[in-house]
Structure formats: C-alpha cells, structure tokens
Design a protein around this motif. Structure first.
Motif, short mmCIF file in Angstrom:
data_model
loop_
_atom_site.label_atom_id
_atom_site.label_comp_id
_atom_site.label_asym_id
_atom_site.label_seq_id
_atom_site.Cartn_x
_atom_site.Cartn_y
_atom_site.Cartn_z
N THR A 130 7.99 -3.28 -12.65
CA THR A 130 8.59 -2.77 -13.88
C THR A 130 8.73 -1.25 -13.82
O THR A 130 9.76 -0.69 -14.23
N GLU A 131 7.71 -0.57 -13.31
CA GLU A 131 7.77 0.89 -13.21
C GLU A 131 8.84 1.32 -12.21
O GLU A 131 9.56 2.29 -12.44
N ILE A 132 8.96 0.58 -11.10
CA ILE A 132 9.98 0.92 -10.11
C ILE A 132 11.37 0.73 -10.70
O ILE A 132 12.26 1.58 -10.54
N LEU A 133 11.55 -0.39 -11.42
CA LEU A 133 12.85 -0.62 -12.05
C LEU A 133 13.17 0.49 -13.06
O LEU A 133 14.32 0.92 -13.16
N GLY A 134 12.15 0.95 -13.77
CA GLY A 134 12.37 2.03 -14.73
C GLY A 134 12.94 3.26 -14.06
O GLY A 134 13.80 3.95 -14.62
N ARG A 135 12.48 3.54 -12.86
CA ARG A 135 12.99 4.72 -12.15
C ARG A 135 14.42 4.49 -11.65
O ARG A 135 15.24 5.40 -11.68
N ILE A 136 14.71 3.26 -11.24
CA ILE A 136 16.08 2.95 -10.81
C ILE A 136 17.02 3.01 -12.02
O ILE A 136 18.14 3.54 -11.93
N GLU A 137 16.57 2.47 -13.15
CA GLU A 137 17.40 2.52 -14.35
C GLU A 137 17.63 3.95 -14.81
O GLU A 137 18.71 4.29 -15.29
N ALA A 138 16.60 4.79 -14.66
CA ALA A 138 16.76 6.19 -15.06
C ALA A 138 17.86 6.85 -14.23
O ALA A 138 18.68 7.62 -14.76
N MET A 139 17.88 6.55 -12.94
CA MET A 139 18.92 7.10 -12.08
C MET A 139 20.29 6.50 -12.41
O MET A 139 21.31 7.20 -12.41
N ARG A 193 0.83 -1.21 0.00
CA ARG A 193 0.00 0.00 0.00
C ARG A 193 0.85 1.25 0.00
O ARG A 193 0.57 2.22 -0.72
N ILE A 194 1.92 1.27 0.80
CA ILE A 194 2.74 2.48 0.86
C ILE A 194 3.55 2.65 -0.42
O ILE A 194 3.80 3.78 -0.87
N ILE A 195 3.92 1.54 -1.07
CA ILE A 195 4.60 1.64 -2.37
C ILE A 195 3.66 2.26 -3.39
O ILE A 195 4.03 3.20 -4.11
N ALA A 196 2.42 1.75 -3.45
CA ALA A 196 1.46 2.29 -4.40
C ALA A 196 1.11 3.73 -4.09
O ALA A 196 0.96 4.56 -4.99
N GLY A 197 1.01 4.05 -2.79
CA GLY A 197 0.61 5.39 -2.41
C GLY A 197 1.68 6.45 -2.64
O GLY A 197 1.35 7.64 -2.78
N THR A 198 2.94 6.05 -2.67
CA THR A 198 4.04 7.03 -2.83
C THR A 198 4.72 6.93 -4.19
O THR A 198 5.67 7.67 -4.46
N LEU A 199 4.24 6.04 -5.07
CA LEU A 199 4.91 5.81 -6.34
C LEU A 199 4.91 7.05 -7.22
O LEU A 199 5.85 7.27 -8.00
N HIS A 200 3.87 7.86 -7.09
CA HIS A 200 3.77 9.06 -7.91
C HIS A 200 3.78 10.33 -7.05
O HIS A 200 3.17 11.33 -7.40
N SER A 201 4.48 10.23 -5.92
CA SER A 201 4.59 11.38 -5.02
C SER A 201 6.05 11.60 -4.67
O SER A 201 6.93 10.86 -5.12
N SER A 202 6.30 12.60 -3.86
CA SER A 202 7.68 12.88 -3.45
C SER A 202 8.21 11.85 -2.46
O SER A 202 9.41 11.83 -2.19
N GLY A 203 7.33 11.02 -1.92
CA GLY A 203 7.79 10.01 -0.96
C GLY A 203 8.68 8.95 -1.57
O GLY A 203 9.73 8.61 -1.03
N GLN A 204 8.28 8.41 -2.75
CA GLN A 204 9.08 7.43 -3.48
C GLN A 204 9.65 6.35 -2.56
O GLN A 204 10.85 6.04 -2.57
N PHE A 205 8.76 5.73 -1.78
CA PHE A 205 9.20 4.73 -0.80
C PHE A 205 9.94 3.59 -1.47
O PHE A 205 10.98 3.13 -0.97
N ALA A 206 9.42 3.10 -2.60
CA ALA A 206 10.03 1.94 -3.26
C ALA A 206 11.47 2.23 -3.67
O ALA A 206 12.37 1.41 -3.47
N VAL A 207 11.69 3.39 -4.30
CA VAL A 207 13.03 3.75 -4.75
C VAL A 207 13.96 3.89 -3.56
O VAL A 207 15.11 3.41 -3.59
N ARG A 208 13.49 4.51 -2.49
CA ARG A 208 14.34 4.66 -1.30
C ARG A 208 14.64 3.31 -0.67
O ARG A 208 15.76 3.08 -0.18
N PHE A 209 13.66 2.41 -0.69
CA PHE A 209 13.87 1.08 -0.12
C PHE A 209 14.91 0.32 -0.93
O PHE A 209 15.79 -0.36 -0.35
N VAL A 210 14.85 0.43 -2.26
CA VAL A 210 15.84 -0.23 -3.11
C VAL A 210 17.24 0.32 -2.84
O VAL A 210 18.22 -0.43 -2.75
N MET A 211 17.34 1.63 -2.69
CA MET A 211 18.64 2.24 -2.40
C MET A 211 19.16 1.80 -1.03
O MET A 211 20.36 1.65 -0.82
N LEU A 212 18.23 1.57 -0.08
CA LEU A 212 18.64 1.05 1.23
C LEU A 212 19.20 -0.36 1.09
O LEU A 212 20.22 -0.69 1.71
#
Length: 408
Positions: A262-271, A203-222
């Motif tokens: 796939t969308e989360i990976l796209g953001r990691i790949e972009a970075m 839920r928190i991944i879906a809720g922050t995927l298109h916001s400044s929270g970006q929980f999924a991306v931050r979790f991957v970086m962790l």
C-alpha cells in the motif's frame, strides 16, 4: 525543449486545477479532471493560444496516459473479480460492442472504418477515473465496489484488445496471432510474478523504502517500461502493455511485500496523479478542437447523441447483466452510470481515428466532449442514486456498498 514555457504553464494549470476543485467543491464537487481538461482548452490554440507542442510535451502526455491505464490495471483484485461477476461483465461488454458497432454503422451509413472507431469508443469505461472517486468515497471496498471494478476492468481491457485487433493495420488473422503471442509472453510473466520472491527481494525493498534507493518504485517503473516496450515490439497499442504492467505489479508486490504494497502504491500514485496523469489531461484539453465543435450545428448535435449512446450502449447491458445481488435498490442503475463513464480511451481511440483520417474533426471533438460530460455528470448521478437508496433503506438496513463520505 522547444517550448519550456508550455511545460511551466501546464504544471501551473496542474496546480490550479485541484485548487479550483476544492473551491467549487464547497457547493458542488466536480472531478479535478474536468478542471484539468478545461484549463488545457483555455490555454490551447482555440482560446488564449499560449500552449505549444513539442516532442517533450508529447512524450510526457503519452507517459501520463500509460500511467493512468497502469494504475487502473493495478486496482484489479483478482481474488474478488472472478466467477459469475467476471462472466457477466464480459458478456455485458460483448453486447455493448455488438450494439455499438451496429448503431455506428447506422449513423455513418455503413462506413465500416468510421463505425469501428465510434463503436469501440462507445464501449469503454474510464476505470482509472472511476476507481479514485469510489476510493475517496469509501465505496471501493465491498461488494458494490467489486462489481464496478469487474465491469470497469472489462470496459477498459475490452476496447484495448479491440484496438489491438482492429487498428493495428494487420489482417484479423495476423493481428490475432500477434495478440496471442503477446498473451503467451504475458502469461509467462504472470507465472513468474506469482512465484515466491527470494528473501533478499523483500529485504532490499524494506531497506530502501525510506532512502534514496527506492528499489520498489524503480522496480515498478522497470515493469511498466518493459511491458510498454514489449507491446511496441509486437506492434500493439502501448495501453495494452500498461494495463498488463499494472496487473503484474499487484501480483509481484502483494506476493513479496504485502505489508508495504500500500505504501509503495501510494508513492506510484503520487508520481502518477501528482504529475503525469494531470499532464495528460491538460494536454488533452490543449489538443481539443473547440473550433470544430462550435463550427456549425452538427458537432453540437452529436454531443448529446454520443452522451446518450454511452448510456445505451455501455450502461444498458451493464444494468441488464449486473449480478443478481444488485437487482434491487439503487446499485444496479448506479453501476450502469459508472460503467458509462468514459474518457481516456475515448481520447486515444478518437486520436487514432483522426490520425487515420477516418473521423472528421467535428465528430472527434463531439466524442471527446461527450466523454468529458460523462465524467462530470454520470458519477454525480450515481452517487445521488446510492445516497437516495441508502436513505430509503432506512437505518440498520445494510447496503452492498461500503459506506463513506460521498464526494458529491
């Protein structure tokens, strides 16, 4: 930052590289990494002398290499890469390592330290460079892509393990014990990763995927930072931690949020491919010792020798031990060419050899230059073989490869 101009210059080269690749690509497609390294050489000390090192530049370059290996680890599809294909890829790498070490011993006059560096470098595969090319061509999905992924994964993971065992400064027994301890901790992390995630996680991944929270991306970086830190604590090469982090990330995301992975990976790949990875390649060009390569005849003679050895040491075992369903047509030699494509680990291993004063500057430059040529030529030849094989098969005859628009 001691040299802010260098940072701006590197990012300018990162922007220029895909523009050049696009312009040249109308006649002959060249991987963008070749332009990145070449532009780094041009702005480096042996040509224009505009770029200078400082702690920030070095840290970003190291992080770029880690991100490249992380993305390669993420691409490994455990459901497909297993069984006979995985066993064959493992045996192919073992044969490559034995052959590489034997040939290196003959070349160096039985200098064991230098032979370990050269022999290990000859066994690597640039999975992080090959997979984007296959994905862009539409050939990553399908049997051929799976086989290339398996052989490439072992060609990436095997040299990293060899580096951890042979270049750690420990005795073989101590290095093996430390590696086993790291593997045990990583296995525990894998066990945690495959367990069902609590509902709030998705839920928190879906809720922050298109916001400044970006929980999924931050979790991957962790996860990446944690595995890099763990490998550092164990005194192992951080590339091992980066590769493990990529594999863990796929398990976590596909288990928790398969629809959004796939969308989360796209953001990691972009970075990664938008900033950190080109940074690493451009700095590799800046560090490239062009003067040593051109100083005297021996390094220039070694360049084609190393290029041929990549094919013999890494490509020949892949060709001979390829799965039986690649026995006919062009896919078996194409697999050998993709497996022989190398660069990131050659740079890392060569850097270790130079830092330890095991390799000479000319030998190191010849190794890296041969790896650069492999990235430029081997995928090109592989795609031509695949295209010719598809044409020879005729219409209506299916190929093991997924068909797409080749980048060459």
């Amino acid at each position: 930052m001691e040299h802010p101009g260098t940072l701006i210059l590197i990012m300018a080269m990162a922007v220029l590289a895909p523009l050049l690749a696009y312009a040249v690509g109308r006649r002959l497609s060249v991987p963008v990494v070749i332009f990145e390294i070449s532009l780094g050489i041009i702005i480096g000390p042996d040509v224009l002398g505009w770029a200078h090192h400082d702690a920030v530049i070095d840290a970003l370059s190291d992080l770029g290499l880690s991100m490249l290996i992380f993305l390669a680890g993420y691409e490994i599809q455990f459901a497909a890469v297993r069984g006979d294909t995985l066993r064959r890829s493992g045996w192919a790498w073992a044969v490559s390592f034995a052959a590489g070490l034997g040939i290196a011993l003959a070349l160096t006059g039985a200098d064991l330290a230098k032979s370990l560096v050269i022999g290990t470098a000859l066994t690597s595969t640039a999975l992080g460079a090959v997979l984007p090319i296959l994905r862009d061509s539409g050939r990553l999905e399908g049997r051929f892509g799976t086989v290339v992924m398996a052989f490439g994964a072992v060609g990436e993971f095997g040299p990293i393990i060899a580096m951890a065992l042979l270049f750690s400064g420990r005795s073989p027994g101590a290095a093996g014990a430390v590696l086993a301890a790291f593997a045990l901790v990583t296995a525990g992390a894998v066990f945690w990763a495959v367990r069902p995630r609590p509902p709030w996680f998705a839920r928190i991944i879906a809720g922050t995927l298109h916001s400044s929270g970006q929980f999924a991306v931050r979790f991957v970086m962790l996860l990446l930072a944690g595995m890099l830190g763990l490998s550092h604590v164990f005194g192992l090469d951080t590339l091992l931690g980066a590769f493990a982090a990529g594999m863990l990330t796929r398990l976590v995301l596909q288990g928790a949020v398969p629809d959004s992975s796939t969308e989360i990976l796209g953001r990691i790949e972009a970075m990664g491919f938008g900033f950190l990875v080109p940074f690493f390649y451009i700095v590799t060009g800046i560090d490239f010792d062009l003067a040593a390569l051109l100083d005297g005849g021996r390094p220039l003679v070694l360049l084609p020798v190393f290029l041929l050895l990549f094919l013999l040491v890494r490509g020949a075992p892949a060709y001979l031990l390829a799965p039986r369903d690649l026995a006919g047509g062009a896919e078996r030699p194409a697999l050998a060419l993709f497996a022989s494509t190398c660069l990131p680990l050659v740079v890392a291993i060569t850097t270790i050899g130079l830092d330890e004063k095991v390799l000479g500057a000319g030998e190191g430059a010849a190794l890296v230059a041969a790896a650069m040529v492999s990235v430029l030529t081997f995928p090109l030849l592989a795609f031509r073989l695949l295209r010719r094989g598809a044409g020879a098969a005729g219409p209506g005859v299916p190929s093991l490869s997924a068909e797409g628009a080749d980048p060459w």
